[in-house]
Design an enzyme around this catalytic site. Structure first.
Site, short mmCIF file in Angstrom:
data_model
loop_
_atom_site.label_atom_id
_atom_site.label_comp_id
_atom_site.label_asym_id
_atom_site.label_seq_id
_atom_site.Cartn_x
_atom_site.Cartn_y
_atom_site.Cartn_z
N GLU A 13 0.82 -1.21 0.00
CA GLU A 13 0.00 0.00 0.00
C GLU A 13 0.86 1.27 0.00
O GLU A 13 0.41 2.32 -0.46
CB GLU A 13 -0.95 -0.01 1.21
CG GLU A 13 -2.03 -1.09 1.07
CD GLU A 13 -2.87 -1.31 2.32
OE1 GLU A 13 -4.06 -1.60 2.19
OE2 GLU A 13 -2.32 -1.21 3.45
N ASP A 197 -11.61 -6.49 -3.13
CA ASP A 197 -12.45 -7.72 -3.08
C ASP A 197 -13.79 -7.33 -2.51
O ASP A 197 -13.97 -6.19 -2.08
CB ASP A 197 -11.77 -8.79 -2.20
CG ASP A 197 -11.58 -8.29 -0.79
OD1 ASP A 197 -10.50 -7.74 -0.49
OD2 ASP A 197 -12.52 -8.38 0.02
N1 ADE Z 1 -9.04 -5.39 3.25
C1 ADE Z 1 -9.28 -5.69 1.96
N2 ADE Z 1 -10.18 -6.67 1.86
C2 ADE Z 1 -10.53 -7.01 3.13
C3 ADE Z 1 -11.41 -7.97 3.67
N3 ADE Z 1 -12.14 -8.79 2.90
N4 ADE Z 1 -11.49 -8.05 5.03
C4 ADE Z 1 -10.76 -7.24 5.81
N5 ADE Z 1 -9.92 -6.32 5.34
C5 ADE Z 1 -9.80 -6.20 4.00
#
Ligand code: ADE
Length: 230
Positions: A13, A197
């Site tokens: 990041e 996601d």
């Molecule tokens: N950061 C990016 N995706 C995530 C997820 N599914 N759960 C927790 N933090 C995240």
């Protein structure tokens, strides 16, 4: 503003930020690397905390109390909850909460402990600057609630709980803890995320696939915001 903190959670990041700035000075403190740069007269400290609320709290506190930062910007990735958020889309938090903070056994709402607040708001000024930048650059950005917890969420059940309990638009693992620190120390802060996601069964796979590209999207937008606030 005297000194700006820019933080992420993961190396991926922060790497696109470090690649943008020249003459980066590295300092190790409390098992973390802090990168100091001067960008056209503005002192900036950059760091990734490592994943989760505890590490993020330590890094945010260190940037403020040891390095003297007086404004904090966060860039990184998140799991999308709001169906309008697709992988690669940007979200600015207007407020954040801790979805895994639970003393409901004593009749308190989820995310609440005595003398705290369920939601902490980000700085309106910084949000407005970010929205101006998005308009100038024709970027699609959603402003909404981000829920934070020490869990990588990869199930529809947990995602739905967070959606219905907190009306959250996205979730991640650091933002609300940074918010608690900045709020307590009276430091204006801003939390930006790009979706990697959608926190369901595919989340683990999608996260690995899109971490880098979404982190890059978030970092590129953050750099434009830094140019504007300078
Ligand atoms: N950061 C990016 N995706 C995530 C997820 N599914 N759960 C927790 N933090 C995240």
């Amino acid at each position: 503003m005297n000194k700006l903190a820019i933080m992420g959670a993961m190396q991926e990041e922060v790497q696109p930020l470090l690649a943008f700035f020249d003459d980066v000075k590295e300092t190790v403190y409390a098992n973390n690397k802090y990168y100091e740069v001067n960008y056209n007269g503005l002192d900036i400290v950059i760091a990734y905390s490592k994943i989760g609320k505890v590490f993020a709290s330590l890094t945010a506190s260190t940037m403020i109390q040891k390095f003297g930062c007086d404004t904090l910007l966060f860039s990184g990735v998140a799991g999308g909850i709001n169906p309008k958020l697709e992988i690669g889309d940007l979200i600015i938090a207007d407020k954040l909460c801790q979805h895994d903070l639970d003393i409901t056994a004593f009749g308190h709402p989820h995310g609440y402990v005595p003398e705290g607040n369920v939601f902490i708001e980000t700085n309106a000024n910084l949000r407005n600057i970010a929205i101006e930048v998005a308009n100038d650059k024709n970027l699609k950005v959603i402003v909404g609630t981000i829920a934070t917890g020490d869990q990588f969420v990869h199930s529809s059940e947990r995602k739905e709980f967070i959606e219905t309990t907190f009306k959250a638009d996205a979730l991640e693992m650091e933002g609300a803890s940074v918010a608690v620190i900045c709020d307590a120390l009276d430091i204006p802060f801003f939390i930006l995320r790009a979706i990697s996601d959608t926190a369901d069964m595919e989340a683990g796979f999608d996260f690995e696939e899109f971490l880098k590209s979404s982190a890059q999207t978030s970092a590129e937008y953050l750099i434009e915001i830094v140019k504007k606030i300078k």
